[in-house]
Design a protein around this motif. Structure first.
Motif, PDB file in Angstrom:
ATOM      1  N   HIS A  60       0.730  -1.438   0.190  1.00 51.93           N
ATOM      2  CA  HIS A  60      -0.096  -0.315  -0.063  1.00 51.93           C
ATOM      3  C   HIS A  60       1.093   1.312  -0.090  1.00 51.93           C
ATOM      4  O   HIS A  60       0.624   2.189  -0.440  1.00 51.93           O
ATOM      5  N   GLU A  61       1.808   1.354   0.703  1.00 50.99           N
ATOM      6  CA  GLU A  61       2.851   1.944   0.895  1.00 50.99           C
ATOM      7  C   GLU A  61       3.941   2.658  -0.799  1.00 50.99           C
ATOM      8  O   GLU A  61       3.787   3.541  -0.788  1.00 50.99           O
ATOM      9  N   LYS A  62       3.934   1.719  -1.022  1.00 50.12           N
ATOM     10  CA  LYS A  62       4.670   0.835  -1.921  1.00 50.12           C
ATOM     11  C   LYS A  62       3.546   2.363  -3.425  1.00 50.12           C
ATOM     12  O   LYS A  62       3.601   2.906  -4.375  1.00 50.12           O
ATOM     13  N   GLU A  67       1.510   6.989  -6.711  1.00 48.79           N
ATOM     14  CA  GLU A  67       1.282   8.116  -7.072  1.00 48.79           C
ATOM     15  C   GLU A  67       1.284   9.669  -6.422  1.00 48.79           C
ATOM     16  O   GLU A  67       0.974  10.794  -6.975  1.00 48.79           O
ATOM     17  N   LYS A  68       1.963   9.291  -5.448  1.00 52.26           N
ATOM     18  CA  LYS A  68       2.265  11.088  -4.606  1.00 52.26           C
ATOM     19  C   LYS A  68       3.619  11.537  -6.307  1.00 52.26           C
ATOM     20  O   LYS A  68       3.826  12.673  -6.489  1.00 52.26           O
ATOM     21  N   GLU A  69       4.880  10.583  -6.236  1.00 52.79           N
ATOM     22  CA  GLU A  69       5.939  10.166  -8.083  1.00 52.79           C
ATOM     23  C   GLU A  69       5.280  11.041  -8.558  1.00 52.79           C
ATOM     24  O   GLU A  69       5.499  12.343  -9.380  1.00 52.79           O
ATOM     25  N   LYS A  70       4.241  10.456  -8.632  1.00 50.44           N
ATOM     26  CA  LYS A  70       3.386  10.987  -9.999  1.00 50.44           C
ATOM     27  C   LYS A  70       2.999  12.471  -9.531  1.00 50.44           C
ATOM     28  O   LYS A  70       3.188  13.727 -11.211  1.00 50.44           O
ATOM     29  N   ARG A  71       1.968  12.606  -8.833  1.00 51.95           N
ATOM     30  CA  ARG A  71       1.514  13.724  -8.814  1.00 51.95           C
ATOM     31  C   ARG A  71       2.582  15.205  -8.366  1.00 51.95           C
ATOM     32  O   ARG A  71       2.890  16.446  -9.072  1.00 51.95           O
ATOM     33  N   ASN A  72       3.989  14.681  -8.184  1.00 46.93           N
ATOM     34  CA  ASN A  72       5.093  15.659  -7.678  1.00 46.93           C
ATOM     35  C   ASN A  72       5.302  16.159  -9.139  1.00 46.93           C
ATOM     36  O   ASN A  72       6.574  16.839  -9.391  1.00 46.93           O
ATOM     37  N   LYS A  73       5.675  14.702  -9.682  1.00 53.62           N
ATOM     38  CA  LYS A  73       6.817  14.567 -11.848  1.00 53.62           C
ATOM     39  C   LYS A  73       5.205  16.581 -12.062  1.00 53.62           C
ATOM     40  O   LYS A  73       6.306  17.060 -13.294  1.00 53.62           O
TER      41      LYS A  73
END
Length: 160
Positions: A60-62, A67-73
Motif C-alpha cells: 500500500h505504501e508503494k 501516486e505521490k511521485e506522479k503528482r510531484n512530477k
C-alpha cells in the motif's frame, strides 16, 4: 518450553529408539511435546501473520508513493512550464539568479506524421518497425526530404 528445533531433535531421537506406539506417545506426553509444539507453532503463525501484514502495508505504501511521485512530477512539469512562459513573455532568453542559471534554447525533434511512409532505413527494429528519429533528424538536417516526417523546431527550458 522447548524451542521448535529442540522438539524436532527430541522427536527424531524417539523415532530412532523404535518404541512401540503407546510408549512413544506416553514419552511425548510426559515432556509436554504437544503443548510446546502448539506454543511454537502459535508463535510462528503470529510471526507469519505479522510478516504478511507488513508486506501488505509495504504494498500500500508503494502504491501511495507511486501516486505521490506522479503528482510531484506533474507539479514539477507545471513549474517548469511557468518558468518557460515567464521567460517567453518577458522576451528574455537567459536568467542567472546566482543559485540557478535558466535559459531557453532552440532544439529540433522529429515529429512522425505517418509512420507507414518512412523508409525502412530510418526505422528501428524491435518487435515491430518504429521510426529511427535520430537517423531521420540527421538526414533531414542534411537536406533530405522524407515523406511521413517533418523536422519541427522547439524551444525547451534548461535549468543548471
Amino acid at each position: 518450553m522447548a524451542y521448535l528445533y529442540e522438539l524436532e531433535g527430541i522427536y527424531a531421537e524417539l523415532q530412532d529408539m523404535e518404541l512401540d506406539d503407546e510408549t512413544f506417545q506416553d514419552t511425548l506426553d510426559s515432556i509436554n511435546f504437544q503443548e510446546d509444539l502448539e506454543n511454537n507453532i502459535d508463535y510462528f503463525v503470529k510471526m507469519y501473520k505479522n510478516s504478511l501484514a507488513d508486506a501488505e502495508a509495504c504494498k500500500h505504501e508503494k502504491q501511495a508513493f507511486a501516486e505521490k511521485e506522479k503528482r510531484n512530477k506533474a507539479k514539477a512539469d507545471k513549474f517548469k512550464e511557468y518558468i518557460k512562459r515567464a521567460l517567453e513573455i518577458s522576451n528574455v532568453k537567459k536568467v542567472d539568479t546566482g543559485k540557478f542559471k535558466v535559459s531557453l534554447r532552440k532544439s529540433k525533434k522529429v515529429e512522425i506524421l505517418d509512420e507507414t511512409k518512412i523508409p525502412l532505413d530510418y526505422m528501428n527494429e524491435k518487435h515491430e518497425w518504429t521510426p529511427n528519429k535520430t537517423e531521420l533528424a540527421r538526414a533531414m538536417k542534411a537536406g533530405a526530404e522524407i515523406e511521413g516526417a517533418v523536422l519541427v523546431e522547439n524551444e525547451s527550458l534548461q535549468v543548471k
